[in-house]
Design a protein around this motif. Structure first.
Motif, short mmCIF file in Angstrom:
data_model
loop_
_atom_site.label_atom_id
_atom_site.label_comp_id
_atom_site.label_asym_id
_atom_site.label_seq_id
_atom_site.Cartn_x
_atom_site.Cartn_y
_atom_site.Cartn_z
N VAL A 5 -28.46 -21.62 14.75
CA VAL A 5 -28.24 -20.60 14.11
C VAL A 5 -26.15 -21.05 14.24
CG1 VAL A 5 -29.21 -18.67 13.11
CG2 VAL A 5 -27.74 -18.69 15.04
N LYS A 6 -25.74 -20.92 12.66
CA LYS A 6 -24.10 -21.01 12.96
C LYS A 6 -23.82 -20.06 14.30
CE LYS A 6 -23.83 -21.30 8.41
NZ LYS A 6 -24.05 -20.56 6.67
N ASP A 7 -22.40 -20.74 14.74
CA ASP A 7 -22.10 -20.39 15.64
C ASP A 7 -21.55 -18.58 15.64
OD1 ASP A 7 -21.67 -22.63 17.43
OD2 ASP A 7 -20.40 -23.45 16.00
N GLU A 8 -20.92 -18.42 14.31
CA GLU A 8 -20.76 -16.56 14.01
C GLU A 8 -21.93 -15.71 14.46
OE1 GLU A 8 -19.93 -19.70 11.64
OE2 GLU A 8 -19.93 -19.02 10.16
N PHE A 9 -23.47 -16.82 14.20
CA PHE A 9 -23.80 -15.89 14.73
C PHE A 9 -24.63 -15.27 16.18
CE2 PHE A 9 -25.94 -16.56 10.31
CZ PHE A 9 -25.62 -15.29 9.81
N LEU A 10 -23.72 -15.74 16.91
CA LEU A 10 -24.21 -15.69 18.78
C LEU A 10 -22.12 -15.07 18.87
CD1 LEU A 10 -24.71 -19.58 18.55
CD2 LEU A 10 -25.79 -18.44 18.75
N GLU A 11 -21.63 -15.04 17.66
CA GLU A 11 -20.20 -13.62 18.82
C GLU A 11 -20.41 -12.49 18.63
OE1 GLU A 11 -17.37 -15.81 14.98
OE2 GLU A 11 -17.80 -17.76 16.13
N ASN A 12 -20.00 -11.32 19.69
CA ASN A 12 -20.31 -10.68 19.19
C ASN A 12 -18.95 -9.99 18.71
OD1 ASN A 12 -20.85 -7.47 19.47
ND2 ASN A 12 -20.05 -7.86 21.94
N LYS A 13 -19.10 -9.59 17.33
CA LYS A 13 -18.12 -8.76 16.77
C LYS A 13 -17.86 -7.16 16.82
CE LYS A 13 -18.33 -12.39 13.38
NZ LYS A 13 -18.23 -12.96 12.44
N SER A 14 -17.31 -6.79 18.11
CA SER A 14 -17.92 -4.88 18.44
C SER A 14 -16.83 -4.54 17.68
CB SER A 14 -17.45 -5.20 19.47
OG SER A 14 -15.65 -5.90 20.34
N ASP A 15 -15.36 -5.25 17.18
CA ASP A 15 -14.58 -5.05 16.35
C ASP A 15 -15.01 -4.36 14.47
OD1 ASP A 15 -14.84 -7.43 15.64
OD2 ASP A 15 -13.23 -7.88 14.52
N ILE A 16 -15.71 -5.25 15.07
CA ILE A 16 -16.83 -4.61 13.05
C ILE A 16 -18.11 -3.18 13.27
CG2 ILE A 16 -18.51 -5.24 11.87
CD1 ILE A 16 -17.66 -7.90 11.61
N LYS A 17 -18.08 -3.15 14.70
CA LYS A 17 -19.10 -1.59 14.99
C LYS A 17 -17.53 -0.94 14.60
CE LYS A 17 -23.45 -3.20 16.78
NZ LYS A 17 -23.65 -5.07 17.19
N ALA A 18 -16.51 -0.89 15.27
CA ALA A 18 -15.96 0.25 15.71
C ALA A 18 -15.47 0.89 14.34
CB ALA A 18 -14.61 -0.19 16.01
N THR A 19 -16.00 -0.06 13.67
CA THR A 19 -15.51 0.66 12.21
C THR A 19 -16.60 1.45 11.65
OG1 THR A 19 -16.27 -1.28 11.04
CG2 THR A 19 -14.10 -1.67 10.95
N LYS A 20 -17.74 1.85 11.85
CA LYS A 20 -18.63 2.46 11.33
C LYS A 20 -18.21 3.98 11.98
CE LYS A 20 -22.20 -0.05 12.75
NZ LYS A 20 -23.79 -0.37 13.01
N ASN A 21 -18.18 5.15 11.15
CA ASN A 21 -17.37 6.02 11.86
C ASN A 21 -17.94 7.42 10.83
OD1 ASN A 21 -16.44 5.30 9.72
ND2 ASN A 21 -13.81 6.02 10.31
N ASP A 22 -19.00 7.04 10.33
CA ASP A 22 -19.30 7.89 9.34
C ASP A 22 -20.71 8.02 9.61
OD1 ASP A 22 -20.93 5.67 7.54
OD2 ASP A 22 -19.23 5.89 5.81
N ASP A 23 -21.87 8.89 8.93
CA ASP A 23 -23.09 9.45 9.19
C ASP A 23 -24.20 8.60 8.05
OD1 ASP A 23 -22.10 10.65 7.57
OD2 ASP A 23 -23.10 12.64 8.21
N VAL A 73 -22.47 -13.26 6.37
CA VAL A 73 -23.77 -12.07 6.02
C VAL A 73 -24.31 -12.50 8.22
CG1 VAL A 73 -26.37 -13.06 7.17
CG2 VAL A 73 -25.80 -13.69 4.21
N ASP A 74 -23.10 -13.27 8.72
CA ASP A 74 -23.44 -11.98 10.32
C ASP A 74 -22.78 -11.56 10.59
OD1 ASP A 74 -20.87 -14.78 9.46
OD2 ASP A 74 -20.41 -13.72 11.15
#
Length: 372
Positions: A182-200, A268-269
């Motif tokens: 798969v494309k390299d982007e799918f192998l990277e860990n983007k924890s900054d995106i996860k951190a923006t999830k701040n609602d329920d 998509v990644d």
């Protein structure tokens, strides 16, 4: 110039029945380029036979979309060694053209991402071609068109696929569980995106596959009746009409729902990284991308054939959930939201599976085969 002399050359054979084979070809191409290979990618149907291209590619898209049961039956009936003999006749002309191509570019190694090219390469090897050939199996169960004892190495997405090939007579020492590329982007860990999830809101990614199958509009309708707070991102693939229809139908705001309707997306990644769950048909590529992102999968429909076999593999190993009736959809979603440990368990299993995946090891294997 000295560097040019020792530059290794790889020929990658692919074609377009479904986007998965091409995507696998292009993502592994970049790994070989980064390792100093000269890469020649070749669509062995499109560049050789307009009639076969139309027959196989349009035939696949039409039958898989509109006559899935017929497609599934054809898939089952062709899962025999007799099919390979038949394909040898069908590809007689294509084989000659590929043989010419190999003679003119003289690659050090050949890599194949489509089962039809396995038949051609096996036949050329039997006739004395002495270049190593690697085959990437882009589904989780190998159809008999992948089987050829003259192939030097197979790359699979799981130990199950490896066992399956071994049962069909392929030497298990030639089978490597390095994953569908798969494309390299799918192998990277983007924890900054996860951190923006701040609602329920519970985040669902709804994907239709490259053909943009219309079934997802039924899935969406059901999801919008769910009583939980849901953020739903719909990716319609290349189906512009589907996107327009959905935008028209859901102009108004819906209580406790945040809806984003996209066409073809190159992100998509990132969308997967942000999501808690993906709902999609189980094509080999989408599934591998989700596995690489450790994203639990819910499957509401599958095209009979390789996709139903993918479902079997995914559900029996606890990587995905399958529902065969849309009435079960919201019950399943509610259960996952109220039991987050279920999702955690799936994520853990997915991370164990994806830890074996490595495009670099595919390149390393190619190096070994060249200098064998």
């Amino acid at each position: 110039s000295e560097c040019y002399l020792i530059m290794k050359k790889i020929l990658i054979l692919t074609t377009s029945t479904g986007e998965g084979h091409n995507q696998a070809a292009s993502s592994i191409s970049s790994s070989f380029e980064n390792s100093g290979y000269e890469v020649i990618r070749h669509d062995f149907l499109k560049n050789n036979s307009k009639i076969l291209t139309k027959l196989f590619i349009s035939g696949y898209e039409i039958s898989a979309s509109f006559f899935p049961k017929t497609y599934g039956l054809a898939y089952k009936l062709t899962d025999t060694s007799f099919t390979n003999k038949l394909l040898s006749l069908v590809f007689c002309f294509t084989k000659r053209k590929i043989s010419k191509l190999i003679n003119s570019i003289s690659p050090d190694i050949i890599l194949v991402t489509h089962p039809f090219a396995v038949n051609i390469m096996g036949s050329l090897k039997r006739k004395g071609l002495n270049k190593p050939v690697i085959v990437i199996v882009t589904d989780f169960k190998a159809h008999s068109t992948y089987i050829d004892k003259n192939i030097d190495a197979y790359i699979t997405a799981s130990e199950n696929t490896k066992d399956d090939l071994a049962k069909r007579g392929i030497d298990s020492r030639r089978i490597f569980t390095f994953g569908i590329p798969v494309k390299d982007e799918f192998l990277e860990n983007k924890s900054d995106i996860k951190a923006t999830k701040n609602d329920d809101y519970f985040n669902i990614l709804l994907m239709s596959g490259s053909m943009g199958l219309k079934n997802i509009s039924y899935v969406l309708k059901e999801l919008l009746n769910n009583s939980n707070k849901l953020r739903i991102t719909v990716v319609c693939g290349k189906n512009e009409k589907l996107k327009e229809d959905l935008l028209k139908e859901y102009k108004h705001s819906i209580k406790d729902k945040k809806l984003h309707i996209l066409g073809f997306s190159k992100d998509v990644d990132s969308l997967m990284e942000y999501s808690d769950l993906i709902i999609s048909k189980p094509g080999g590529l989408t599934v591998t991308e989700a596995i690489s992102k450790n994203l639990p999968l819910l499957i509401p429909f599958a095209i009979p054939g390789q996709e139903t076999q993918n479902v079997e593999f995914l559900t029996s190993n606890g990587y995905a959930l399958y529902i065969d009736n849309l009435l079960e959809l919201n019950l399943t979603i509610d259960n996952l939201i109220s039991n987050p440990k279920e999702l955690e368990k799936m994520r853990y299993k997915l991370s164990k599976l994806s830890s074996c995946y490595s495009k670099q090891r595919i390149v390393g294997l190619a190096d070994k085969l060249i200098f064998k």
